[in-house]
Design an enzyme around this catalytic site. Structure first.
Site, PDB file in Angstrom:
ATOM      1  N   GLY A 117      50.274  30.864  33.289  1.00  0.00           N
ATOM      2  CA  GLY A 117      49.915  32.266  33.037  1.00  0.00           C
ATOM      3  C   GLY A 117      50.710  32.802  31.856  1.00  0.00           C
ATOM      4  N   ASN A 176      54.146  31.268  37.215  1.00  0.00           N
ATOM      5  CA  ASN A 176      53.931  32.709  37.051  1.00  0.00           C
ATOM      6  C   ASN A 176      52.484  33.150  37.208  1.00  0.00           C
ATOM      7  OD1 ASN A 176      54.543  35.482  35.593  1.00  0.00           O
ATOM      8  ND2 ASN A 176      52.943  34.499  34.381  1.00  0.00           N
ATOM      9  N   TYR A 236      47.159  39.938  48.536  1.00  0.00           N
ATOM     10  CA  TYR A 236      48.112  39.683  47.446  1.00  0.00           C
ATOM     11  C   TYR A 236      49.550  39.676  47.971  1.00  0.00           C
ATOM     12  CZ  TYR A 236      50.839  40.699  43.218  1.00  0.00           C
ATOM     13  OH  TYR A 236      51.771  40.667  42.205  1.00  0.00           O
ATOM     14  N   LYS A 238      52.520  36.759  47.897  1.00  0.00           N
ATOM     15  CA  LYS A 238      53.812  36.942  47.215  1.00  0.00           C
ATOM     16  C   LYS A 238      54.971  36.757  48.191  1.00  0.00           C
ATOM     17  CE  LYS A 238      52.160  37.117  43.317  1.00  0.00           C
ATOM     18  NZ  LYS A 238      52.589  36.315  42.166  1.00  0.00           N
TER      19      LYS A 238
HETATM   20  P1  NAP Z   1      48.032  39.423  33.740  1.00  0.00           P
HETATM   21  O1  NAP Z   1      48.439  40.286  32.623  1.00  0.00           O
HETATM   22  O2  NAP Z   1      46.714  39.612  34.394  1.00  0.00           O
HETATM   23  O3  NAP Z   1      48.175  37.876  33.305  1.00  0.00           O
HETATM   24  C1  NAP Z   1      47.899  36.882  34.260  1.00  0.00           C
HETATM   25  C2  NAP Z   1      48.158  35.532  33.656  1.00  0.00           C
HETATM   26  O4  NAP Z   1      47.847  34.528  34.658  1.00  0.00           O
HETATM   27  C3  NAP Z   1      47.275  35.253  32.476  1.00  0.00           C
HETATM   28  O5  NAP Z   1      48.032  34.545  31.502  1.00  0.00           O
HETATM   29  C4  NAP Z   1      46.182  34.361  33.031  1.00  0.00           C
HETATM   30  O6  NAP Z   1      45.755  33.470  32.033  1.00  0.00           O
HETATM   31  C5  NAP Z   1      46.926  33.607  34.102  1.00  0.00           C
HETATM   32  N1  NAP Z   1      46.066  33.074  35.162  1.00  0.00           N
HETATM   33  C6  NAP Z   1      45.365  33.749  36.113  1.00  0.00           C
HETATM   34  N2  NAP Z   1      44.673  32.907  36.888  1.00  0.00           N
HETATM   35  C7  NAP Z   1      44.935  31.654  36.410  1.00  0.00           C
HETATM   36  C8  NAP Z   1      44.510  30.365  36.783  1.00  0.00           C
HETATM   37  N3  NAP Z   1      43.659  30.158  37.803  1.00  0.00           N
HETATM   38  N4  NAP Z   1      44.987  29.305  36.087  1.00  0.00           N
HETATM   39  C9  NAP Z   1      45.830  29.483  35.040  1.00  0.00           C
HETATM   40  N5  NAP Z   1      46.270  30.682  34.653  1.00  0.00           N
HETATM   41  C10 NAP Z   1      45.815  31.761  35.314  1.00  0.00           C
HETATM   42  O7  NAP Z   1      49.109  39.502  34.924  1.00  0.00           O
HETATM   43  P2  NAP Z   1      50.647  39.940  34.945  1.00  0.00           P
HETATM   44  O8  NAP Z   1      50.699  41.367  35.313  1.00  0.00           O
HETATM   45  O9  NAP Z   1      51.337  39.449  33.739  1.00  0.00           O
HETATM   46  O10 NAP Z   1      51.123  39.107  36.219  1.00  0.00           O
HETATM   47  C11 NAP Z   1      51.741  37.835  36.077  1.00  0.00           C
HETATM   48  C12 NAP Z   1      52.426  37.477  37.375  1.00  0.00           C
HETATM   49  O11 NAP Z   1      53.374  38.492  37.686  1.00  0.00           O
HETATM   50  C13 NAP Z   1      51.482  37.399  38.564  1.00  0.00           C
HETATM   51  O12 NAP Z   1      51.894  36.334  39.407  1.00  0.00           O
HETATM   52  C14 NAP Z   1      51.682  38.732  39.270  1.00  0.00           C
HETATM   53  O13 NAP Z   1      51.436  38.649  40.638  1.00  0.00           O
HETATM   54  C15 NAP Z   1      53.156  38.967  38.993  1.00  0.00           C
HETATM   55  N6  NAP Z   1      53.553  40.386  39.078  1.00  0.00           N
HETATM   56  C16 NAP Z   1      53.088  41.297  38.187  1.00  0.00           C
HETATM   57  C17 NAP Z   1      53.534  42.610  38.268  1.00  0.00           C
HETATM   58  C18 NAP Z   1      53.113  43.658  37.287  1.00  0.00           C
HETATM   59  O14 NAP Z   1      53.427  44.838  37.496  1.00  0.00           O
HETATM   60  N7  NAP Z   1      52.456  43.311  36.202  1.00  0.00           N
HETATM   61  C19 NAP Z   1      54.399  42.997  39.296  1.00  0.00           C
HETATM   62  C20 NAP Z   1      54.826  42.037  40.199  1.00  0.00           C
HETATM   63  C21 NAP Z   1      54.414  40.714  40.070  1.00  0.00           C
HETATM   64  P3  NAP Z   1      44.220  33.165  31.659  1.00  0.00           P
HETATM   65  O15 NAP Z   1      43.470  34.463  31.771  1.00  0.00           O
HETATM   66  O16 NAP Z   1      44.326  32.610  30.281  1.00  0.00           O
HETATM   67  O17 NAP Z   1      43.808  32.140  32.663  1.00  0.00           O
END
Ligand code: NAP
Length: 269
Positions: free
Chosen positions: A28, A105, A171, A175
């Protein structure tokens, strides 16, 4: 690529020097927290592979990293596919001469309230967030075992382990599940001198979160004592610390990075 706020690029080289020349895979890594994390590792002198499904986002991320002189590659792969993960890890090991650090991630956070939660919605979230984590770790393991300081850092969340939010019961379960997995994995992996830890981000401004809308973002900012969402680099720095040799005696632990969101006992004034 965004650099440390208020700090000249050169000063970054004087922290976490053990990261230099390490081979790092960020699942990711094409967007959001993963992209920010890849940028932090690149700044610290690591060789970085960003893994994701989107060729366009992967190419753009790698181009930005290379523009700043870093060694970076994009590997297309879906974390839900064990075959993809095996292939990517082998490619990175061949290209970079091994794999030292895996940042598991990749994750998705679609919303579904309990009454309307379908089996497929539940399965999708579990397949990416939990099974995808396992597949990436299983694929990286043979390579991490050969590293002098193998590291796995999971991106969990405050949602699930510490808090709840309507629409994210599936979700939150994934987590929290990541942490249950981590504690046994830490014990199993210790004999290979591999550590596994997790960051628990609060609300971070990413592509994924921006899709939740301005009202959500404003509500969250108001609920955070520091009165803002986190940046992707702020999560990346926590990940880099847990991946460093300096953190070599830390395993099976969590690091909350949330601007204090989980602390208040009452509504913030
Ligand atoms: P995001 O902006 O939607 O990015 C998600 C990333 O995951 C993208 O690079 C996407 O790449 C990749 N991804 C999704 N499904 C995939 C798959 N099946 N295979 C390979 N890659 C995949 O999300 P984010 O907010 O950065 O979140 C990233 C992580 O942080 C997640 O695990 C989320 O639960 C965690 N998190 C986020 C927050 C927040 O506030 N943003 C808070 C707590 C935890 P492609 O589209 O290129 O596949």
């Amino acid at each position: 690529m965004v650099f440390l706020a208020g700090r000249p690029r050169d000063s970054v080289g004087h922290v976490l020097t053990s990261i230099k020349n390490k081979s790092v895979i960020v699942t990711g890594g094409t967007k959001g927290i993963g992209k920010g994390t890849a940028g932090v590792f690149a700044q610290l002198g690591a060789r970085v592979c960003v893994l994701g499904r989107s060729e366009a986002d992967g190419a753009a991320t790698v181009e930005a990293l290379r523009r700043h002189g870093s060694t970076a590659i994009f590997c297309r792969g879906d974390v839900k596919e064990q075959g993809d993960m095996d292939e990517v890890m082998a490619t990175v090991a061949a290209e970079f001469g091994g794999v030292d650090i895996l940042c598991a991630n990749a994750g998705i956070f679609p919303s579904a309230k309990l009454e309307e939660m379908s089996e497929s919605a539940w399965d999708d979230v579990f397949a990416t967030n939990l099974k995808g984590m396992l597949f990436s770790i299983k694929a990286a393991l043979p390579h991490l075992k050969k590293s002098a300081a193998g590291r796995i850092v999971l991106t969990s969340s405050i949602t699930g382990p510490l808090t709840g939010y309507p629409g994210w019961s599936h979700y939150g379960a994934t987590k929290a599940g990541m942490l249950g997995f981590m504690r046994t994995a830490a014990v199993e992996l210790a004999r290979f001198k591999i550590t596994i830890n997790a960051v628990l981000p609060g609300n971070v401004l990413t592509e994924g979160v921006s899709h939740l809308g301005q009202a959500y973002i404003q509500t969250m900012a108001a609920a955070i004592p520091l009165k803002r969402l986190g940046t992707v680099e702020e999560i990346g720095h926590a990940v880099a610390f847990l991946a460093s040799e300096e953190a070599g005696f830390i395993t099976g632990q969590t690091l909350v990075v949330d601007g204090g969101q989980t602390l208040p006992e009452s509504r913030i004034v």
